[in-house]
Design a protein around this motif. Sequence first.
Motif, PDB file in Angstrom:
ATOM      1  N   ARG A 256     -41.029 -20.864 -21.772  1.00 57.33           N
ATOM      2  CA  ARG A 256     -39.990 -20.473 -21.078  1.00 57.33           C
ATOM      3  C   ARG A 256     -40.577 -20.932 -19.788  1.00 57.33           C
ATOM      4  NH1 ARG A 256     -39.167 -16.878 -25.162  1.00 57.33           N
ATOM      5  NH2 ARG A 256     -37.426 -16.655 -25.647  1.00 57.33           N
ATOM      6  N   TYR A 282     -36.225 -11.853 -16.524  1.00 64.38           N
ATOM      7  CA  TYR A 282     -34.943 -11.888 -16.726  1.00 64.38           C
ATOM      8  C   TYR A 282     -34.798 -12.474 -18.130  1.00 64.38           C
ATOM      9  CZ  TYR A 282     -33.794 -10.103 -12.310  1.00 64.38           C
ATOM     10  OH  TYR A 282     -33.510  -9.147 -11.215  1.00 64.38           O
ATOM     11  N   GLU A 283     -35.775 -12.798 -19.051  1.00 67.15           N
ATOM     12  CA  GLU A 283     -35.532 -13.124 -20.298  1.00 67.15           C
ATOM     13  C   GLU A 283     -35.261 -11.876 -21.207  1.00 67.15           C
ATOM     14  OE1 GLU A 283     -39.275 -13.602 -23.010  1.00 67.15           O
ATOM     15  OE2 GLU A 283     -40.110 -13.799 -21.150  1.00 67.15           O
ATOM     16  N   ASP A 286     -31.769 -12.053 -22.118  1.00 65.24           N
ATOM     17  CA  ASP A 286     -31.165 -13.427 -22.638  1.00 65.24           C
ATOM     18  C   ASP A 286     -32.392 -14.143 -23.476  1.00 65.24           C
ATOM     19  OD1 ASP A 286     -30.156 -15.682 -23.797  1.00 65.24           O
ATOM     20  OD2 ASP A 286     -29.169 -16.321 -21.980  1.00 65.24           O
ATOM     21  N   ARG A 287     -32.948 -13.697 -24.575  1.00 70.36           N
ATOM     22  CA  ARG A 287     -33.975 -14.424 -25.408  1.00 70.36           C
ATOM     23  C   ARG A 287     -33.806 -15.779 -25.741  1.00 70.36           C
ATOM     24  NH1 ARG A 287     -38.985 -13.098 -25.671  1.00 70.36           N
ATOM     25  NH2 ARG A 287     -39.189 -13.657 -27.806  1.00 70.36           N
ATOM     26  N   ASP A 288     -32.442 -16.257 -25.856  1.00 71.13           N
ATOM     27  CA  ASP A 288     -32.107 -17.572 -26.118  1.00 71.13           C
ATOM     28  C   ASP A 288     -32.722 -18.692 -25.149  1.00 71.13           C
ATOM     29  OD1 ASP A 288     -31.413 -16.917 -28.383  1.00 71.13           O
ATOM     30  OD2 ASP A 288     -29.454 -16.386 -28.159  1.00 71.13           O
ATOM     31  N   CYS A 289     -32.432 -18.102 -23.830  1.00 71.60           N
ATOM     32  CA  CYS A 289     -32.441 -18.861 -22.570  1.00 71.60           C
ATOM     33  C   CYS A 289     -34.065 -19.331 -22.375  1.00 71.60           C
ATOM     34  CB  CYS A 289     -31.911 -18.396 -21.366  1.00 71.60           C
ATOM     35  SG  CYS A 289     -32.222 -19.489 -19.907  1.00 71.60           S
ATOM     36  N   ARG A 290     -34.242 -20.773 -21.996  1.00 73.44           N
ATOM     37  CA  ARG A 290     -35.214 -21.195 -21.712  1.00 73.44           C
ATOM     38  C   ARG A 290     -35.896 -21.364 -20.406  1.00 73.44           C
ATOM     39  NH1 ARG A 290     -39.429 -20.623 -25.673  1.00 73.44           N
ATOM     40  NH2 ARG A 290     -38.297 -20.327 -27.642  1.00 73.44           N
ATOM     41  N   PHE A 292     -35.325 -20.193 -16.455  1.00 66.60           N
ATOM     42  CA  PHE A 292     -34.779 -18.974 -15.648  1.00 66.60           C
ATOM     43  C   PHE A 292     -35.002 -19.388 -14.277  1.00 66.60           C
ATOM     44  CE2 PHE A 292     -35.865 -17.371 -19.437  1.00 66.60           C
ATOM     45  CZ  PHE A 292     -34.777 -16.351 -19.861  1.00 66.60           C
ATOM     46  N   THR A 293     -34.102 -19.568 -13.048  1.00 65.30           N
ATOM     47  CA  THR A 293     -34.087 -19.955 -11.737  1.00 65.30           C
ATOM     48  C   THR A 293     -34.254 -18.701 -11.192  1.00 65.30           C
ATOM     49  OG1 THR A 293     -31.539 -20.468 -11.465  1.00 65.30           O
ATOM     50  CG2 THR A 293     -32.937 -22.000 -12.393  1.00 65.30           C
ATOM     51  N   ILE A 296     -31.183 -16.169 -10.420  1.00 65.24           N
ATOM     52  CA  ILE A 296     -30.586 -15.088 -11.324  1.00 65.24           C
ATOM     53  C   ILE A 296     -31.389 -13.621 -10.818  1.00 65.24           C
ATOM     54  CG2 ILE A 296     -32.870 -14.979 -12.873  1.00 65.24           C
ATOM     55  CD1 ILE A 296     -30.963 -14.876 -15.266  1.00 65.24           C
TER      56      ILE A 296
END
Length: 538
Positions: A256, A282-283, A286-290, A292-293, A296
């Motif tokens: 990630r 912030y994962e 949302d565990r599907d997101c790779r 994170f800017t 957020i």
Amino acid sequence: MSENNLLFTAIIVDDEPSLLNGLKDSINWAQFHIDVIALASNGKDALKLIIENEPDIAIIDIRMPQMSGLEVIQAAKDAQMTTDFIILSGYDDFSYAKSAIRLGAKAYLLKPLNTDEFYNELFRICSKRIRSREADGSKGKLVYSESQNITFLRNIIDGKVLESGSIHQILLASGLKLADSFCYVLALSYESDLPQSKLDKTIYELNSHFRFERQKFWKYDDHKIIAIFNTSNTTPLQSAMKCLNLITEKDLPMPRIGVGDTVSGLSECSYSYNRALMALTYELYDRDCRIFTYEIICTVPPKITLSDIDYLPLVQAIVKKDLDGIESYCDQFVEKLLYVPMPPPNYVFSLCYAFFHLVENELSSFTKRELPRTADANELYQFRQLSLIRQWMVKSFTELSNYIDSVYGYSKILPAVFSRDDVVENTDDKIIKTAICYISQNIHQQLKVQDIAKQVHLSPSYFAIYFKNKTNVNFRTYLLWKKMEYARLRLMDPDSAINDIAYELGYGDSRSFSRAFKNINGISPSAFQEREGNKAKR
């Protein structure tokens, strides 16, 4: 390396023989083009060597026989020596450091020696002397090794701020493509430690792929790769997406990626780095997101603190082994934490951690002894999904409930908690009389222990202990009992609204109030009101 390539001379001074010889033998002086020409074990010999040899650098202790390090620096200064001094001392005393800097020492380092810090100071001093020689037409250039490059980059993101002049000189010597201009940090984080071969392969592929950019990827630890990019036509988000595409193409372990803010120079990279790490947390949502800017990151202040939480319904559910009640309370608790769709994860972790210990302590006060640890709240910080935090809370409170039920049983824990039989209200103690009077007069307010403690000029924690010792009942239990007494009186009026009573007594909603009322009185508020109304009609 031949003597012709040794650009600088140095002496080492310390009254500890093991440190003196160890420093000479353990440091790679040649990579700085330094020749250690002499050693000394006292201040008087050190000053003599400095005057006779005029070394470029002197590494010297503070407290030594015959002359102190500070006295040597002062004497060398009076003799117009241009030697640069690095103080190496075991005394973490600001007055020593202040005096050393006032006398012109270039650095004040503590024992045991931090090699990275020492290397940085050597390089800074040597770089400055090179610039001075270049201004005089002399030749000479330092070359930074890859390990020193990594140390330099780690110092940058760890917030060990360097002077802009030093950064410029190190960049020239390092061969790094970075410039001391606008830049940002990418943090590639893996769920578990990677083998060194996988890390090396990933770093090699990334550096090769971005070879036309001003950037550098390097290993921070076994589960993290860091990169610094100078800004270009490629946005930070696009850089992160290119990283994932390449990693997918090369069939490498998938990370990630946290993307930090753009900052104006390398000396500010620690801010961008920390923001990238914060974005990664912030994962939780949302565990599907790779990717994170930093955008957020939540900037809305929390609206709920620990003191705002009514935990007594949970305590009662645990004591009564009401497993459905425990699960329902945990659902509501987690829901309350979401004052925005994605509150700061650190806020969620810290509040859950503090809440767990608060409930543990309350149960300990009921049992009158410290409970064995059935769960470790530190486990919370390993979870990367909000649902797992909720499951852990339900599981932990259920295990606590099972333990209390099997060892004590409900009747043993609360033999008269909600009965007046054991409560000593008729007392001559002025503090207790004042407290009870204040509670009775203000029970319709949203009272907290801090409010009552303030009236009797005690700290909240001491007041709670004092109250228990004098009345035989836990303060919070007494306050709950008085609240329910007030509620019963109000409910005798058929026109009284349950929602209004709940709010007056400090409950966030009528459901919490109804559960507390039923636990104490064995009947719901609405049923109680209806029953008393029917009595009045008869």
